[in-house]
Design a protein around this motif. Structure first.
Motif, PDB file in Angstrom:
ATOM      1  N   LYS A   1      30.137  48.690  56.130  1.00  0.00           N
ATOM      2  CA  LYS A   1      30.544  49.401  54.917  1.00  0.00           C
ATOM      3  C   LYS A   1      32.018  49.201  54.587  1.00  0.00           C
ATOM      4  O   LYS A   1      32.529  49.814  53.642  1.00  0.00           O
ATOM      5  CB  LYS A   1      30.263  50.904  55.086  1.00  0.00           C
ATOM      6  CG  LYS A   1      28.802  51.253  55.340  1.00  0.00           C
ATOM      7  CD  LYS A   1      27.926  50.976  54.137  1.00  0.00           C
ATOM      8  CE  LYS A   1      26.492  51.437  54.380  1.00  0.00           C
ATOM      9  NZ  LYS A   1      25.610  51.174  53.226  1.00  0.00           N
ATOM     10  N   VAL A   2      32.725  48.390  55.360  1.00  0.00           N
ATOM     11  CA  VAL A   2      34.162  48.182  55.162  1.00  0.00           C
ATOM     12  C   VAL A   2      34.411  46.813  54.549  1.00  0.00           C
ATOM     13  O   VAL A   2      33.912  45.796  55.047  1.00  0.00           O
ATOM     14  CB  VAL A   2      34.933  48.313  56.487  1.00  0.00           C
ATOM     15  CG1 VAL A   2      36.428  48.095  56.262  1.00  0.00           C
ATOM     16  CG2 VAL A   2      34.678  49.667  57.129  1.00  0.00           C
ATOM     17  N   PHE A   3      35.181  46.786  53.465  1.00  0.00           N
ATOM     18  CA  PHE A   3      35.542  45.525  52.816  1.00  0.00           C
ATOM     19  C   PHE A   3      36.866  45.039  53.390  1.00  0.00           C
ATOM     20  O   PHE A   3      37.886  45.718  53.291  1.00  0.00           O
ATOM     21  CB  PHE A   3      35.652  45.720  51.304  1.00  0.00           C
ATOM     22  CG  PHE A   3      36.031  44.475  50.561  1.00  0.00           C
ATOM     23  CD1 PHE A   3      35.176  43.373  50.552  1.00  0.00           C
ATOM     24  CD2 PHE A   3      37.235  44.382  49.879  1.00  0.00           C
ATOM     25  CE1 PHE A   3      35.515  42.210  49.870  1.00  0.00           C
ATOM     26  CE2 PHE A   3      37.577  43.230  49.192  1.00  0.00           C
ATOM     27  CZ  PHE A   3      36.715  42.146  49.187  1.00  0.00           C
ATOM     28  N   HIS A   4      36.851  43.852  53.983  1.00  0.00           N
ATOM     29  CA  HIS A   4      38.041  43.319  54.636  1.00  0.00           C
ATOM     30  C   HIS A   4      38.804  42.313  53.776  1.00  0.00           C
ATOM     31  O   HIS A   4      39.842  41.803  54.197  1.00  0.00           O
ATOM     32  CB  HIS A   4      37.661  42.661  55.972  1.00  0.00           C
ATOM     33  CG  HIS A   4      37.288  43.654  57.036  1.00  0.00           C
ATOM     34  ND1 HIS A   4      38.202  44.510  57.601  1.00  0.00           N
ATOM     35  CD2 HIS A   4      36.101  43.936  57.620  1.00  0.00           C
ATOM     36  CE1 HIS A   4      37.606  45.276  58.503  1.00  0.00           C
ATOM     37  NE2 HIS A   4      36.320  44.958  58.519  1.00  0.00           N
ATOM     38  N   GLY A   5      38.289  42.028  52.594  1.00  0.00           N
ATOM     39  CA  GLY A   5      38.993  41.101  51.721  1.00  0.00           C
ATOM     40  C   GLY A   5      40.117  41.781  50.969  1.00  0.00           C
ATOM     41  O   GLY A   5      40.523  42.902  51.278  1.00  0.00           O
ATOM     42  N   GLN A   6      40.641  41.082  49.961  1.00  0.00           N
ATOM     43  CA  GLN A   6      41.733  41.605  49.146  1.00  0.00           C
ATOM     44  C   GLN A   6      41.187  42.206  47.856  1.00  0.00           C
ATOM     45  O   GLN A   6      40.326  41.624  47.203  1.00  0.00           O
ATOM     46  CB  GLN A   6      42.732  40.500  48.804  1.00  0.00           C
ATOM     47  CG  GLN A   6      43.535  39.993  49.987  1.00  0.00           C
ATOM     48  CD  GLN A   6      44.591  38.981  49.572  1.00  0.00           C
ATOM     49  OE1 GLN A   6      44.603  38.513  48.439  1.00  0.00           O
ATOM     50  NE2 GLN A   6      45.489  38.648  50.486  1.00  0.00           N
TER      51      GLN A   6
END
Length: 408
Positions: free
Chosen positions: A96-101
Motif C-alpha cells: 500500500k506504499v508508493f515508493h516513487g516520486q
C-alpha cells in the motif's frame, strides 16, 4: 519543502505548504460500472457555469472514454511518462506504499514547485475525441461475436470515466500559484481561485495533474470547478436550507454518483463515521479508490473500478486495492447492496444511513461465491439528523395498463 502525511500513498511526502485540513471535506464516489457516457453531467455543468465567451473550451466536468480518450488529450499518459522519465523504473508500489516520486517530489530543481506541463491548443481542441473507441479485436460489421466476452477481463474493452475537480487535500494548483490566488476553504475543503488576485500566469493549469484548472483568454484569469458551493452551503431555494449536491451529481441519470462531506482528523485522514455512505464505500467496503493517487495530491474523488478491464491498467489508474474492490463489488454483501441504492435517490447531501432488514428474495452463486439478496429498506439522513428519504433494495416492477400499452 515541508513534509505532509498522504494516507493514499501510505507515507509522508514533500509539499510546498504546511498541512492544514478542513472541518469537513467535499468528496464524491463515482461508479464506473454504471456510467453510460450520456454526458448529462457535462452539459448540466456547461449550461450552468461555462456558457460565456472565452469559456468555449472549458469543461469543468466531462466524461472520457478510456483508455484513449481524455480532455485535454492524453492528459494522464503524458504526465505518467514525464514522471517515469524523471524517476526511471522506480515509480512502483510496495503493497500500500508508493515508493516513487509524486509530482511535488519530481518537480524540476530550478524554481518549480510542481511537475507539470501546459497543454497545447490542439490538446484542448477535441473534448470528446476517441469516444467509444475500444481496445482489442473490433469484430466485423453485421456479424455477431463468435464467442462473446466474459468476466473477469474482456479482450475488447473500454469504459467511461466521469471527471471533475477532485478538490484535493494537497492541491497542485494551489502549490504552484505564485500569487497565492488559490485557496482551500476551511469549512468544506472546496478549492477556489480568487480572481481578483489571479494574473493569468497559468501556473495552475500547468501544475494540475488532472487538468481541471483552465485559462480564460477573454478575462486573462484562470477558472475551475467551484463544486457548486452555493448548493453545498444549502443556499439553493429548492432545498429550503438543506445542503445539496452539485449540478453534475444531481443531473446524473445513470445513478453513478454520490457526493458528500466527510470529517477529517488532525492528521489528515478521514475521521471514523461508520454510517456515512462515503466513509463506508471508501474505508469499510473499500470498493471506491482514488484516481491516480501516485500523483500525490490526495484527490477527494473516488471511483468504483470497472469489472471488465485488465487489472494492470486499473492498477496504474487507481493504485493497489483494485482486485479486492472489484471482487467485493462483483459479489456484494448485504450492506453494500443496500448502500448502492442510495446513489441518486435524492439531490440532498447524505450524512448518515440506516438499514431496516427485510425478507430474503433471492439466493444464488456468482463467480463461485454465494450471494443472497434481501429486500432491505435503506434510510438516508441529513446534517441535522432529519430523514431525507427511504428506499428499498428491490425496486418496484411497473406494468403499463393495456389501454396505454402504446401510449407515449
Amino acid at each position: 519543502m515541508p513534509k505532509v502525511r498522504n494516507w493514499q500513498i501510505g507515507r509522508e511526502m514533500s509539499y510546498p505548504y504546511e498541512a492544514a485540513y478542513p472541518e469537513r471535506q467535499f468528496a464524491f464516489v463515482i461508479n464506473t460500472n454504471r456510467c453510460i457516457g450520456c454526458q448529462t453531467c457535462t452539459m448540466a455543468c456547461k449550461s450552468t457555469w461555462t456558457f460565456s465567451k472565452g469559456q468555449e473550451h472549458m469543461w469543468w466536468t466531462n466524461v472520457e472514454t478510456k483508455p484513449y480518450g481524455g480532455y485535454p488529450a492524453f492528459w494522464d499518459s503524458k504526465l505518467l511518462k514525464m514522471l517515469d522519465e524523471r524517476n526511471p523504473d522506480k515509480q512502483v508500489w510496495d503493497g500500500k506504499v508508493f515508493h516513487g516520486q509524486t509530482i511535488f517530489e519530481g518537480a524540476p530543481p530550478h524554481g518549480s514547485r510542481v511537475m507539470g506541463y501546459l497543454p497545447t491548443d490542439q490538446d484542448w481542441a477535441t473534448p470528446n475525441l476517441y469516444e467509444d473507441n475500444a481496445v482489442g479485436p473490433k469484430g466485423e460489421v453485421d456479424k455477431l461475436h463468435a464467442t462473446g466476452e466474459s468476466l473477469p477481463v474482456h479482450k475488447t474493452w473500454f469504459f467511461y470515466l466521469a471527471r471533475l475537480c477532485n478538490h484535493c487535500s494537497y492541491p497542485a494548483c494551489l502549490a504552484a500559484c505564485p500569487r497565492q490566488a488559490i485557496y482551500k476553504r476551511p469549512e468544506d475543503g472546496i478549492v477556489l481561485i480568487d480572481q481578483s488576485r489571479c494574473r493569468g500566469y497559468r501556473k495552475c493549469v500547468e501544475a494540475c495533474p488532472y487538468k481541471k484548472s483552465l485559462y480564460r483568454p477573454t478575462t486573462r484569469v484562470s477558472e475551475k470547478c467551484i463544486a457548486c458551493y452555493p448548493r453545498v452551503e444549502g443556499k439553493d431555494p429548492e432545498t429550503g436550507g438543506q445542503r445539496m449536491e452539485t449540478r453534475c451529481m444531481a443531473a446524473c441519470i445513470g445513478q453513478v454518483r454520490m457526493q458528500g462531506l466527510v470529517k477529517k482528523t488532525k492528521e489528515g485522514d478521514w475521521a471514523e463515521e461508520r454510517q456515512h455512505p462515503l466513509y463506508y464505500l471508501v474505508k469499510v467496503a473499500k470498493v471506491a479508490l482514488p484516481l491516480y493517487p501516485q500523483f500525490g495530491t490526495e484527490p477527494n474523488g473516488y471511483y468504483i473500478p470497472p469489472r471488465w478491464v485488465p487489472r494492470s491498467y486499473l492498477f496504474q489508474m487507481f493504485g493497489p486495492g483494485v482486485e479486492e474492490a472489484i471482487e467485493r463489488y462483483t459479489v456484494p454483501d448485504r450492506e453494500l447492496v443496500a448502500v448502492l441504492q442510495l446513489f441518486r435517490r435524492s439531490n440532498r447531501i447524505i450524512y448518515r444511513y440506516e438499514i431496516e432488514e427485510g425478507p430474503k428474495v433471492y439466493e444464488s452463486e456468482f463467480h463461485g461465491k454465494p450471494f443472497t439478496l434481501y429486500d432491505d429498506t435503506v434510510i438516508a439522513f441529513g446534517e441535522k439528523g432529519e430523514e431525507l428519504f427511504r428506499t428499498k433494495v428491490e425496486e418496484p416492477f411497473m406494468k403499463r395498463p393495456d389501454k396505454h400499452i402504446n401510449w407515449v
